[in-house]
Design a protein around this motif. Structure first.
Motif, PDB file in Angstrom:
ATOM      1  N   MET A 122      33.471   4.287  68.644  1.00 57.00           N
ATOM      2  CA  MET A 122      34.729   4.381  67.829  1.00 57.00           C
ATOM      3  C   MET A 122      35.287   3.329  68.315  1.00 57.00           C
ATOM      4  N   GLU A 123      35.958   2.604  67.157  1.00 58.04           N
ATOM      5  CA  GLU A 123      36.603   1.443  67.174  1.00 58.04           C
ATOM      6  C   GLU A 123      38.089   1.741  66.667  1.00 58.04           C
ATOM      7  N   ILE A 124      39.014   1.124  67.396  1.00 58.61           N
ATOM      8  CA  ILE A 124      40.754   1.312  66.943  1.00 58.61           C
ATOM      9  C   ILE A 124      41.215  -0.012  66.559  1.00 58.61           C
ATOM     10  N   GLU A 125      41.780  -0.053  65.474  1.00 61.07           N
ATOM     11  CA  GLU A 125      42.269  -1.445  65.299  1.00 61.07           C
ATOM     12  C   GLU A 125      43.722  -1.011  64.904  1.00 61.07           C
ATOM     13  N   ILE A 126      44.889  -1.826  65.410  1.00 58.39           N
ATOM     14  CA  ILE A 126      46.249  -1.337  65.255  1.00 58.39           C
ATOM     15  C   ILE A 126      46.708  -2.077  63.959  1.00 58.39           C
ATOM     16  N   VAL A 127      47.066  -1.327  63.176  1.00 62.55           N
ATOM     17  CA  VAL A 127      47.564  -2.058  62.018  1.00 62.55           C
ATOM     18  C   VAL A 127      49.099  -2.508  62.040  1.00 62.55           C
ATOM     19  N   ASP A 128      49.886  -1.532  62.702  1.00 57.96           N
ATOM     20  CA  ASP A 128      51.398  -1.955  62.495  1.00 57.96           C
ATOM     21  C   ASP A 128      52.105  -1.027  63.718  1.00 57.96           C
TER      22      ASP A 128
END
Length: 107
Positions: free
Chosen positions: A1-7
């Protein structure tokens, strides 16, 4: 599971940061608690300081868009969030503080 902060949007009045993120996963959509723990680790916060508000996965996709509220402390989360959101995110309600308030009101 990979999390990318968008805003990320600061909300100093409520002692929190509103976070929109994109989650990429290999299997089925992870549970709210798994996402909360992963996001907390990514942001270097405690699990009880993160409240997952929304998870949206399109059918058949391996990406989930989510909204979370990241508080400065667990007490701030308990003060601001509604009880059902605290329950969904497995954050213990501050029953000790409620009991003290009820005792003070009874007097």
């Amino acid at each position: 599971m990979e999390i990318e902060i968008v805003d990320e949007t600061e909300n100093p009045m409520l002692h929190r940061t509103d976070v929109r993120f994109e989650l990429t996963h290999e299997e089925a959509t992870p549970s709210r608690l798994q996402v909360r723990d992963s996001l907390a680790a990514t942001l270097d916060k405690g699990s009880d300081e993160v409240v997952i508000r929304k998870l949206d996965t399109k059918f058949g996709m391996r990406k989930t868009i989510g909204d979370a509220k990241v508080y400065e402390s667990a007490d701030d989360a308990r003060d601001v969030e509604q009880d059902h959101m605290l329950e969904r995110n497995k954050i213990e309600a501050d029953t000790e503080g409620d009991a003290e308030e009820a005792a003070a009101d009874a007097e």
